[in-house]
Design a protein around this motif. Structure first.
Motif, PDB file in Angstrom:
ATOM      1  N   ASN A 177       0.819  -1.144  -0.002  1.00 48.68           N
ATOM      2  CA  ASN A 177      -0.030   0.039  -0.048  1.00 48.68           C
ATOM      3  C   ASN A 177       0.787   1.081   0.164  1.00 48.68           C
ATOM      4  N   PRO A 178       1.039   1.841  -0.996  1.00 52.70           N
ATOM      5  CA  PRO A 178       1.763   3.451  -1.188  1.00 52.70           C
ATOM      6  C   PRO A 178       1.521   4.194   0.078  1.00 52.70           C
ATOM      7  N   SER A 233       7.926  -7.172   0.807  1.00 51.67           N
ATOM      8  CA  SER A 233       6.945  -8.043   0.179  1.00 51.67           C
ATOM      9  C   SER A 233       5.770  -7.254   0.094  1.00 51.67           C
ATOM     10  N   CYS A 234       5.075  -7.873  -1.004  1.00 55.34           N
ATOM     11  CA  CYS A 234       3.675  -7.266  -1.186  1.00 55.34           C
ATOM     12  C   CYS A 234       2.913  -8.232  -1.747  1.00 55.34           C
ATOM     13  N   LEU A 235       1.570  -8.123  -1.916  1.00 57.25           N
ATOM     14  CA  LEU A 235       0.660  -9.204  -2.209  1.00 57.25           C
ATOM     15  C   LEU A 235       0.677  -9.238  -3.927  1.00 57.25           C
ATOM     16  N   GLU A 236       0.163 -10.401  -4.534  1.00 55.94           N
ATOM     17  CA  GLU A 236      -0.057 -10.479  -5.977  1.00 55.94           C
ATOM     18  C   GLU A 236      -1.193  -9.437  -6.442  1.00 55.94           C
ATOM     19  N   GLY A 237      -0.992  -8.557  -7.122  1.00 53.29           N
ATOM     20  CA  GLY A 237      -2.067  -7.811  -7.773  1.00 53.29           C
ATOM     21  C   GLY A 237      -1.401  -6.411  -7.198  1.00 53.29           C
ATOM     22  N   ASP A 268       1.331  -3.356  -7.045  1.00 60.55           N
ATOM     23  CA  ASP A 268       2.426  -2.924  -8.010  1.00 60.55           C
ATOM     24  C   ASP A 268       3.611  -2.222  -7.215  1.00 60.55           C
ATOM     25  N   PRO A 269       4.612  -2.986  -6.964  1.00 63.06           N
ATOM     26  CA  PRO A 269       5.903  -2.519  -6.364  1.00 63.06           C
ATOM     27  C   PRO A 269       6.589  -1.576  -7.041  1.00 63.06           C
ATOM     28  N   SER A 270       6.148  -1.299  -8.133  1.00 65.33           N
ATOM     29  CA  SER A 270       7.291  -0.678  -9.095  1.00 65.33           C
ATOM     30  C   SER A 270       7.550   0.692  -8.582  1.00 65.33           C
ATOM     31  N   PRO A 271       6.637   1.656  -8.207  1.00 65.20           N
ATOM     32  CA  PRO A 271       6.673   2.949  -7.693  1.00 65.20           C
ATOM     33  C   PRO A 271       7.520   2.966  -6.479  1.00 65.20           C
ATOM     34  N   LEU A 272       7.226   2.176  -5.637  1.00 61.78           N
ATOM     35  CA  LEU A 272       8.294   2.202  -4.323  1.00 61.78           C
ATOM     36  C   LEU A 272       9.666   1.816  -4.484  1.00 61.78           C
ATOM     37  N   LEU A 273       9.739   0.640  -5.303  1.00 66.37           N
ATOM     38  CA  LEU A 273      11.203   0.485  -5.760  1.00 66.37           C
ATOM     39  C   LEU A 273      12.044   1.777  -6.250  1.00 66.37           C
ATOM     40  N   ALA A 274      11.243   2.414  -7.258  1.00 66.08           N
ATOM     41  CA  ALA A 274      11.765   3.361  -7.871  1.00 66.08           C
ATOM     42  C   ALA A 274      12.272   4.461  -6.899  1.00 66.08           C
ATOM     43  N   GLU A 275      11.465   4.794  -5.797  1.00 65.67           N
ATOM     44  CA  GLU A 275      11.687   5.846  -4.965  1.00 65.67           C
ATOM     45  C   GLU A 275      12.950   5.307  -3.915  1.00 65.67           C
ATOM     46  N   LEU A 276      12.754   4.076  -3.746  1.00 64.82           N
ATOM     47  CA  LEU A 276      13.968   3.636  -2.875  1.00 64.82           C
ATOM     48  C   LEU A 276      15.339   3.633  -3.672  1.00 64.82           C
ATOM     49  N   LYS A 277      15.270   3.399  -4.943  1.00 65.01           N
ATOM     50  CA  LYS A 277      16.664   3.263  -5.692  1.00 65.01           C
ATOM     51  C   LYS A 277      17.087   4.557  -5.980  1.00 65.01           C
ATOM     52  N   PRO A 303      -4.138   4.239  16.059  1.00 67.57           N
ATOM     53  CA  PRO A 303      -4.661   4.458  14.797  1.00 67.57           C
ATOM     54  C   PRO A 303      -3.956   5.302  13.911  1.00 67.57           C
ATOM     55  N   THR A 304      -3.692   4.846  12.608  1.00 65.25           N
ATOM     56  CA  THR A 304      -3.039   5.491  11.547  1.00 65.25           C
ATOM     57  C   THR A 304      -3.810   5.745  10.393  1.00 65.25           C
ATOM     58  N   ASP A 305      -3.789   6.846   9.613  1.00 58.80           N
ATOM     59  CA  ASP A 305      -4.532   7.059   8.421  1.00 58.80           C
ATOM     60  C   ASP A 305      -3.583   6.522   7.278  1.00 58.80           C
ATOM     61  N   THR A 306      -3.932   5.370   6.809  1.00 63.61           N
ATOM     62  CA  THR A 306      -3.189   4.503   5.720  1.00 63.61           C
ATOM     63  C   THR A 306      -4.280   4.400   4.575  1.00 63.61           C
ATOM     64  N   GLY A 307      -5.616   5.062   4.658  1.00 65.85           N
ATOM     65  CA  GLY A 307      -6.344   5.092   3.352  1.00 65.85           C
ATOM     66  C   GLY A 307      -7.397   4.329   3.686  1.00 65.85           C
ATOM     67  N   TRP A 308      -7.926   3.586   4.967  1.00 71.24           N
ATOM     68  CA  TRP A 308      -8.852   2.954   5.095  1.00 71.24           C
ATOM     69  C   TRP A 308      -9.972   3.399   5.616  1.00 71.24           C
ATOM     70  N   MET A 309      -9.952   4.525   6.356  1.00 71.18           N
ATOM     71  CA  MET A 309     -10.715   5.071   6.856  1.00 71.18           C
ATOM     72  C   MET A 309     -11.732   6.233   6.199  1.00 71.18           C
TER      73      MET A 309
END
Length: 243
Positions: free
Chosen positions: A13-14, A35-39, A41-50, A185-191
């Motif tokens: 989750n971005p 790790s992430c789940l099937e479905g 997309d890890p590409s944006p985070l990978l790019a950020e980290l690199k 409680p953390t705002d991660t987009g689920w609320m």
């Protein structure tokens, strides 16, 4: 932290805590595998980290199968190297309550929240050959109050606090610390807006917890300054008022 390798679970989750932890550790010079789940997309985070100038990798994996921990540990070693930091953030959470609770719901939560985390911790420790290792397990304050409607989640995350305490006693002589972190409680987009408004009123700061808040605590626990802290559940909730 430069040159060290961190393994972070559940960073698909971005806007989530896992992704924020990856960014924080990479910003401090640590190589990061997540790790992430099937479905997802890890590409944006990978790019950020690199872009931080570190090595980064990812494995799409369901942590529920019994062999998932070993497969994930194999992957990080093969792609980046043996980790010295393990952050167990991945979790399963479904609404249940006593009227809906059944064996399948309990088993599904247990498989990810407790069994996968415990096996990752044990596998990490067995493979560890360094002098300074760090384990951080994410929990949700189950020891501070009830979570109505989330019996399976509360039971498995509560067990994780007990597991972490005993694990820490076993591993300190190896130079590995193990702690649990409750970010509140953390705002991660689920609320929903209604839930966010209700929860925000219970924080003295007048705002929700942010993923970055939790990530900064994880980074401290992953560093050398935390070497004398182990077996603790740290409630970094920003003064959240329960009840």
């Amino acid at each position: 932290m430069e040159g060290r390798v961190a393994l972070v679970t559940g960073a698909g989750n971005p806007r989530g805590i896992g992704a924020a932890v990856c960014r924080e550790l990479a910003d401090k010079g640590m190589d990061v595998f997540f790790s992430c789940l099937e479905g997802e997309d890890p590409s944006p985070l990978l790019a950020e980290l690199k872009r931080c100038g570190v090595r980064a990798g990812c494995l799409r994996i369901d942590l529920a199968p019994p062999d998932s921990a070993e497969r994930l540990l194999d992957a990080v070693e093969e792609q980046i190297g043996p980790p010295s930091v393990l952050v167990n953030n991945a979790a399963r959470s479904e609404r249940d309550g006593y009227e809906n609770l059944d064996a399948a719901t309990l088993d599904a939560h247990y498989a990810v929240n407790l069994r996968a985390t415990a096996l990752l911790c044990a596998g990490f420790a067995r493979r560890f050959r360094g002098t300074s290792g760090r384990i951080v397990n994410l929990t949700s304050g189950q020891s501070l109050g009830p979570m109505p409607g989330e019996l399976a989640y509360a039971a498995t995350k509560g067990a994780l606090e007990a597991f972490t305490r005993t694990l820490a006693a076993e591993l300190m002589h190896r130079g590995i610390t193990a702690n649990a972190l409750d970010p509140g409680p953390t705002d991660t987009g689920w609320m929903s807006p209604e839930v966010r408004e209700d929860l925000a009123a219970r924080f003295p700061a007048g705002r929700m917890g942010r993923p970055e808040d939790a990530a900064k605590v994880v980074a401290f626990l992953a560093g050398e300054d935390s070497a004398w802290i182990t077996g603790q559940t740290i409630h970094a909730e920003g003064g959240f008022l329960r009840g």
